[in-house]
Design a protein around this motif. Sequence first.
Motif, mmCIF file in Angstrom:
data_model
loop_
_atom_site.group_PDB
_atom_site.id
_atom_site.type_symbol
_atom_site.label_atom_id
_atom_site.label_comp_id
_atom_site.label_asym_id
_atom_site.label_seq_id
_atom_site.Cartn_x
_atom_site.Cartn_y
_atom_site.Cartn_z
ATOM 1 N N UNK A 160 0.788 -1.226 0.000
ATOM 2 C CA UNK A 160 0.000 0.000 0.000
ATOM 3 C C UNK A 160 0.827 1.287 0.000
ATOM 4 N N UNK A 161 2.154 1.172 0.158
ATOM 5 C CA UNK A 161 2.987 2.382 0.108
ATOM 6 C C UNK A 161 4.195 2.167 -0.813
ATOM 7 N N UNK A 162 5.018 1.188 -0.524
ATOM 8 C CA UNK A 162 6.257 1.028 -1.293
ATOM 9 C C UNK A 162 5.983 0.645 -2.743
ATOM 10 N N UNK A 163 5.136 -0.343 -2.966
ATOM 11 C CA UNK A 163 4.877 -0.788 -4.345
ATOM 12 C C UNK A 163 4.197 0.289 -5.193
ATOM 13 N N UNK A 164 3.148 0.955 -4.696
ATOM 14 C CA UNK A 164 2.530 2.007 -5.522
ATOM 15 C C UNK A 164 3.488 3.141 -5.873
ATOM 16 N N UNK A 165 4.489 3.375 -5.038
ATOM 17 C CA UNK A 165 5.453 4.441 -5.311
ATOM 18 C C UNK A 165 6.671 3.932 -6.081
ATOM 19 N N UNK A 166 6.644 2.659 -6.461
ATOM 20 C CA UNK A 166 7.778 2.050 -7.177
ATOM 21 C C UNK A 166 9.068 2.169 -6.387
ATOM 22 N N UNK A 167 8.951 2.033 -5.070
ATOM 23 C CA UNK A 167 10.134 2.037 -4.207
ATOM 24 C C UNK A 167 10.680 0.605 -4.148
ATOM 25 N N UNK A 168 11.222 0.183 -5.264
ATOM 26 C CA UNK A 168 11.596 -1.223 -5.439
ATOM 27 C C UNK A 168 12.888 -1.601 -4.735
ATOM 28 N N UNK A 169 13.624 -0.607 -4.245
ATOM 29 C CA UNK A 169 14.863 -0.889 -3.527
ATOM 30 C C UNK A 169 14.704 -0.641 -2.034
ATOM 31 N N UNK A 170 13.456 -0.641 -1.568
ATOM 32 C CA UNK A 170 13.160 -0.383 -0.157
ATOM 33 C C UNK A 170 12.398 -1.562 0.433
ATOM 34 N N UNK A 171 12.476 -1.680 1.737
ATOM 35 C CA UNK A 171 11.763 -2.757 2.409
ATOM 36 C C UNK A 171 12.297 -2.990 3.796
ATOM 37 N N UNK A 172 12.361 -4.246 4.192
ATOM 38 C CA UNK A 172 12.744 -4.615 5.549
ATOM 39 C C UNK A 172 13.921 -5.586 5.518
ATOM 40 N N UNK A 179 0.688 15.011 -2.761
ATOM 41 C CA UNK A 179 -0.584 14.704 -2.104
ATOM 42 C C UNK A 179 -1.084 15.894 -1.295
ATOM 43 N N UNK A 180 -0.177 16.569 -0.614
ATOM 44 C CA UNK A 180 -0.571 17.743 0.170
ATOM 45 C C UNK A 180 -1.176 18.818 -0.720
ATOM 46 N N UNK A 181 -0.679 18.924 -1.940
ATOM 47 C CA UNK A 181 -1.149 19.950 -2.869
ATOM 48 C C UNK A 181 -2.374 19.494 -3.656
ATOM 49 N N UNK A 182 -2.881 18.305 -3.340
ATOM 50 C CA UNK A 182 -4.090 17.825 -3.991
ATOM 51 C C UNK A 182 -3.867 17.162 -5.325
ATOM 52 N N UNK A 183 -2.616 16.895 -5.680
ATOM 53 C CA UNK A 183 -2.344 16.225 -6.948
ATOM 54 C C UNK A 183 -2.676 14.735 -6.835
ATOM 55 N N UNK A 184 -3.110 14.146 -7.931
ATOM 56 C CA UNK A 184 -3.529 12.744 -7.937
ATOM 57 C C UNK A 184 -2.379 11.840 -7.538
ATOM 58 N N UNK A 185 -2.672 10.937 -6.610
ATOM 59 C CA UNK A 185 -1.681 9.958 -6.199
ATOM 60 C C UNK A 185 -2.417 8.716 -5.712
ATOM 61 N N UNK A 186 -1.724 7.633 -5.561
ATOM 62 C CA UNK A 186 -2.351 6.367 -5.181
ATOM 63 C C UNK A 186 -2.186 6.053 -3.696
ATOM 64 N N UNK A 187 -1.756 7.041 -2.920
ATOM 65 C CA UNK A 187 -1.394 6.777 -1.525
ATOM 66 C C UNK A 187 -2.399 7.350 -0.525
ATOM 67 N N UNK A 188 -2.713 8.640 -0.639
ATOM 68 C CA UNK A 188 -3.474 9.296 0.428
ATOM 69 C C UNK A 188 -4.200 10.523 -0.125
#
Length: 574
Positions: A204-216, A264-273
Amino acid sequence: MKLLLLFFVLITTSAVAQQPAGQTDLVKTSEQYFNEKMASDHIVGLSAAIILDGKVIWQQGFGYADRENKIAMTPQTVVNIGSITKTFTALALMQLNEQGKLDINKPLKTYLPRFRPMAGPGISPDRITLKAVMTHTSGIQSDIWKNSDLESGKYTDIPGFVNQTCLLYPAGMVGLYSNAGYNLLGNVIKAVSKEDYADYIHRHILDPLAMSHSGFAMDSLQNRCKIYAYGQNFKVFELRDIASGGIYADLNDFTKYATCLLKAYRGETNSIIKASTLHEMFCLQNASVPIETNKKGLGWFMFKNDSTFAVYHAGSAGFAQAKLLLFPEKNAAVIVMTNTAEGGQAAEDFCFKLLPRFGLRVSDLFPAPVTGVVLDTSHLAQLSPAELKKHAGSYAKATSYATISVADKYLRMCENDEITILKPLSANQYVPYEISGNDTLMKKSGQRFFFINIHGYHYLIQRSGEREYNWGYQLKPVDVSLWQKRTGLYQQYGYQMLIGDSKFKSVELYITPDRVLMCRLRTMGSTNEIPLDVIDNNHALSSGVNAGFGGFTVTFKTNKDEQLVDFAGITFRK
């Protein structure tokens, strides 16, 4: 010096051609700053980025990700971002809140029924909301170190461990930073979403943002850096507490997270919040908390004045350090990551030096005073001995305590043999004087001491300008006949922390002539004198909020012929 500069400037991957003059100057001064700090602060590796107008205008690696194998630190180097993970946990909760799957204003136990910590008089777990935990105002203790590495424990163990501790303050009274609380929130996310915490963050956060080099740590990420302190390479310490400090990211991915939040804060379309949800997260949440050290939103610390604001979080895990500073209204951000313990200060200073560029100061982080009007010193109040005596007693700080007694028409405050005379301006406001030479009193300019009753606690607060410093609340003298038999030296045994100076050696209990129960806690790198506030015959609270080893339950018990002390999950015996 030229050789040092050539040595430390290794890779720049995102410089933008024909930058505006102001941006070019900022990039040059940033490079110069880190080149100098790499040498002066003995930093092994560091990466940093600046975002202006929603775009990355600069990102660069300095030094080494792996000094021994001469592998450069680059924007592709993966670093543990530590407590910045809490912003992801808060974001996940707000996603679920947005979907109506939970309500952050409801009690924590609504979603985690097995949350049943011990509660003292006037302290109820039923009053602890999800929001209170998100803002570190729940009264849940700071940390639990038992089985704190990923090999020994998991974040789902935390509710059971917390149930063995005492709630330390009523919810909403004290700002007490709590990793344990955020790990409870990780359990809430698991219970509500029906997904493991790490899986939820990925999906719900890393994959939608294509943060493919992040995780645990469990993800076996590539390009992870080594960690360093005191000039040495240390073994990586994988945290059990993945919901409060378990995320790893490289700089490229980290900038995706920052730019998404700005959009997201500026109201631009995003898949997160949604923008409205993020506005709530970036809204001041703790203005009514009386004992507090920082302004906070939901999952974030805040710099805020009448004109603008910024949100900030720092992370530290196993000597790795990370800083994230967002200016949502200015569409800007700063990120710094380092694999060296000594790099943390340089990283923070770099972020804070940019505050004035966006209309803020470091002082905008601190809450408004709760002590009220500062009185003029020209007219002292005449108080009766009975009025003065109500303030007499010992007030515990993080590593010492101050004892106040009545001295003629004034109060006499003694801390570590240092004497301060407090002259009354009102029943609860005093001006301090230090003794100089042959009993000459010298007024401490611009300072006041206030005594304030908060939820049944009698607090001593120092005021200097617009800053307030909590000196603790009035302790009840301990029952010497009960506690004297528990004094003595206890050696650590059983589970041990696995990294650095946090390895524990011993606890020594003693009672001072002022009848204050003290704990001399020795680690491999320090000795700490900690006042304890007795909760009941078997539990005490380590005093001092958000400082050192303050804010922990200390438990006393016996096992056959042995006397035991449990300090935040670490056991000692004599």
